[in-house]
Design an enzyme around this catalytic site. Structure first.
Site, mmCIF file in Angstrom:
data_model
loop_
_atom_site.group_PDB
_atom_site.id
_atom_site.type_symbol
_atom_site.label_atom_id
_atom_site.label_comp_id
_atom_site.label_asym_id
_atom_site.label_seq_id
_atom_site.Cartn_x
_atom_site.Cartn_y
_atom_site.Cartn_z
ATOM 1 N N ARG A 1 0.957 -1.316 0.062
ATOM 2 C CA ARG A 1 0.084 -0.115 0.029
ATOM 3 C C ARG A 1 0.808 1.340 0.178
ATOM 4 O O ARG A 1 0.530 2.131 -0.653
ATOM 5 C CB ARG A 1 -0.995 -0.024 1.230
ATOM 6 C CG ARG A 1 -2.006 -1.067 1.059
ATOM 7 C CD ARG A 1 -2.747 -1.437 2.386
ATOM 8 N NE ARG A 1 -3.977 -2.333 2.454
ATOM 9 C CZ ARG A 1 -3.953 -3.456 2.105
ATOM 10 N NH1 ARG A 1 -2.907 -4.278 1.904
ATOM 11 N NH2 ARG A 1 -4.938 -4.134 1.974
ATOM 12 N N ARG B 1 -5.541 -18.358 -9.438
ATOM 13 C CA ARG B 1 -6.501 -17.708 -8.515
ATOM 14 C C ARG B 1 -7.657 -16.871 -8.939
ATOM 15 O O ARG B 1 -7.243 -16.290 -10.046
ATOM 16 C CB ARG B 1 -5.607 -16.873 -7.308
ATOM 17 C CG ARG B 1 -4.549 -17.727 -6.625
ATOM 18 C CD ARG B 1 -3.727 -17.015 -5.748
ATOM 19 N NE ARG B 1 -4.385 -16.410 -4.824
ATOM 20 C CZ ARG B 1 -4.122 -15.863 -3.682
ATOM 21 N NH1 ARG B 1 -2.819 -15.493 -3.702
ATOM 22 N NH2 ARG B 1 -4.774 -15.204 -2.566
ATOM 23 N N GLY C 1 -1.071 -12.030 -4.783
ATOM 24 C CA GLY C 1 -2.634 -11.667 -4.895
ATOM 25 C C GLY C 1 -2.744 -10.474 -4.622
ATOM 26 O O GLY C 1 -3.656 -9.374 -4.987
ATOM 27 N N ASP D 1 -4.295 -15.382 7.451
ATOM 28 C CA ASP D 1 -2.793 -16.089 6.753
ATOM 29 C C ASP D 1 -2.334 -16.843 8.030
ATOM 30 O O ASP D 1 -1.319 -17.528 7.569
ATOM 31 C CB ASP D 1 -1.973 -14.571 6.420
ATOM 32 C CG ASP D 1 -2.321 -14.205 5.271
ATOM 33 O OD1 ASP D 1 -3.266 -14.703 4.471
ATOM 34 O OD2 ASP D 1 -2.148 -13.162 5.100
ATOM 35 N N SER E 1 -12.919 -9.814 2.207
ATOM 36 C CA SER E 1 -11.395 -9.764 1.635
ATOM 37 C C SER E 1 -11.069 -8.194 1.599
ATOM 38 O O SER E 1 -11.713 -7.314 1.123
ATOM 39 C CB SER E 1 -11.522 -10.362 0.101
ATOM 40 O OG SER E 1 -10.605 -9.943 -0.482
HETATM 41 C C1 S3P Z 1 -4.177 -9.120 2.153
HETATM 42 C C2 S3P Z 1 -5.394 -9.430 2.471
HETATM 43 C C3 S3P Z 1 -5.523 -11.001 2.654
HETATM 44 C C4 S3P Z 1 -4.395 -11.695 3.074
HETATM 45 C C5 S3P Z 1 -3.171 -11.440 2.152
HETATM 46 C C6 S3P Z 1 -3.005 -10.003 2.479
HETATM 47 C C7 S3P Z 1 -4.174 -7.633 2.106
HETATM 48 O O1 S3P Z 1 -6.230 -11.548 1.469
HETATM 49 O O2 S3P Z 1 -4.463 -13.164 2.838
HETATM 50 O O3 S3P Z 1 -2.109 -11.984 2.504
HETATM 51 O O4 S3P Z 1 -3.051 -7.029 2.139
HETATM 52 O O5 S3P Z 1 -5.000 -6.914 1.902
HETATM 53 P P1 S3P Z 1 -7.814 -11.462 1.219
HETATM 54 O O6 S3P Z 1 -8.117 -10.139 1.438
HETATM 55 O O7 S3P Z 1 -8.151 -12.035 -0.026
HETATM 56 O O8 S3P Z 1 -8.472 -12.224 2.317
#
Ligand code: S3P
Length: 444
Positions: free
Chosen positions: A33, A128, A100, A326, A173
């Protein structure tokens, strides 16, 4: 990139007591971020404590491709941003590696810019689901074209005349929430996200820090976040706290390796992230918070973890899942060393992480002599008591850093060594993991 790296097997042998201080790296969520918001502010953002793992380095490269200047001088990362709405069209495919968070946040940030971007990643990321992000982005006016099942590679054509959005997230999420908020930055008017359960709030906190107007409210509908579009983001100095999700590994290792006493300093204890530590304490872990304080608006403390021979299995409250999502892989390793059964429900999201984490952990734990039962959104681990895990297995990590680290910790407390088929995956989030654990005395 982890794409073509040769697999590097790594073995953890039964360990003598772990002792000393474990300085874990910067928070992965906050690091992504800081680079993205720095690139969307006008002027120079300085970031210290940035996680230099592969996921975050991929985001740094991506922000350069979107027109920002991102460079490291000394210990500080300098980001010269292009301003809200000022991202440029990348000249090539944006490759987010294993990340992700990286790809979903970038898709959001770019979706309200009038150009097309093609995203890809490694084999894990390409498997994914991305529709969870492209569905809400289509409400802004963005269009996406990907592989079957909404998978990468995928091209997102951004909206040149975006409209603001009101969106209730169907899955808990923070990535989806953050993608919508980042898209909302370049839409006129108010973008609203509603989540049934609060997920990590680093985007909201950091957006406010950069000068955006963000309001949050708990209502009957859920947790409502409102963002005013088209703010002028002001560059910031960001000190990234150490990652509680990385701290989880030395903490849990100390709890299950006899005689251990480990201090993990300066860990962010944002309530949307600290669910594991609460759970461990409920299980009877000798885990204390020392020197509790606030830093950069986030609660933090030094964690001290000592060997805890009498850990008990519990039913983890499902409402806590988002705050420790996590950490279930490493929790299941502690659960295998506990007395009684640990029940984890409401965790279907674990099936769509860097790997299907329920399946990866259940398969590996069974190979180590632990009984595990699992269903679509739940799993149970039968504890074998302190030191009761047989080990003696080689487990597949499926390009998943947290599966690799979890099984290495498992091997330290097992009767026989545990090998992971690919230790290279660890560099995603915790490049110094092996030397750090060796420094505590772990035979890796
Ligand atoms: C994250 C959100 C989580 C987490 C990932 C980091 C983030 O995923 O599992 O390691 O930085 O917003 P989800 O938002 O898909 O649950």
């Amino acid at each position: 990139m982890t794409h073509d790296a040769a697999p590097a097997p790594l073995t953890a042998h039964p360990s003598e007591p772990l002792r000393g201080e474990a300085r874990v790296p910067g928070d992965k969520s906050i690091s992504h971020r800081a680079l993205i918001l720095g690139a969307m502010a006008v002027g120079e953002t300085r970031v210290t404590g940035l996680l230099e793992g592969e996921d975050v380095l991929a985001t740094a490269r991506a922000m350069r491709a979107f027109g920002a200047t991102v460079e490291k001088r000394g210990e500080t990362w300098h980001v010269h941003g292009v301003g809200t709405g000022g991202l440029l069209e990348p000249e090539d495919v944006v490759d987010c590696g294993n990340a992700g968070t990286g790809v979903r946040l970038l898709m959001g940030a770019a979706a309200t810019h009038g150009f097309a971007v093609t995203y890809t990643g490694d084999a894990s990321l390409r498997s994914r689901p991305m529709a969870r992000v492209t569905d809400p982005l289509s409400l802004f006016g963005a269009r996406s074209f990907g592989r079957s099942g909404g998978r990468l590679p995928m091209t997102v054509v951004g909206a040149s005349d975006p409209v603001p959005v009101r969106y209730a997230t169907p899955v808990p999420s923070a990535q989806v929430k953050s993608a919508v908020l980042l898209a909302g930055l370049n839409a006129p008017g108010e973008t609203v996200v509603i989540e049934r359960e609060a997920t990590r709030d680093h985007s909201e906190r950091m957006l406010r820090g950069f000068g955006a107007h963000v309001e949050t409210e708990a209502t009957n509908e859920g947790h409502v976040i409102r963002l005013e579009g088209r703010p002028e983001l002001r560059p910031q100095n960001v000190a990234v706290p150490r990652d509680p999700s990385s701290a989880a590994f030395p903490v849990c290792a100390a709890l299950i390796v006899p005689g251990s006493d480990v201090l993990v300093p300066n860990i962010g204890l944002n309530p949307t992230r600290a669910g594991l530590f609460e759970t461990l304490r409920e299980m009877g872990a000798d885990l204390t918070y020392e020197n509790e304080r606030e830093e950069g608006g986030e609660p933090c403390a030094d964690l001290r973890a000592r060997f805890s021979p009498a850990i008990r299995g519990i039913e983890v409250p499902p409402h806590r899942a988002a705050s420790m999502i996590d950490e279930y892989p490493i929790l299941s390793v502690v659960a295998a060393n506990a007395e009684g059964t640990t029940v984890m429900r409401g965790v279907s999201e674990l099936r769509v992480k860097e790997s299907d984490r329920i399946d990866a952990m259940a398969t590996g734990l069974r190979a180590c002599g632990v009984q595990v039962r699992d269903g679509a959104d739940w799993w149970e681990v039968d504890g074998r008591g302190a030191g009761g895990v047989e080990g003696g297995a080689t487990v597949a990590v499926h390009l998943d850093h947290r599966i690799a680290m979890s099984f290495l910790v498992c091997g330290l407390a097992a009767k026989r060594a545990v090998t992971v088929d690919d230790g290279a995956a660890i560099a995603t989030s915790f490049p110094g993991f092996v030397p750090l654990l060796r420094g505590l005395g772990a035979p890796l």
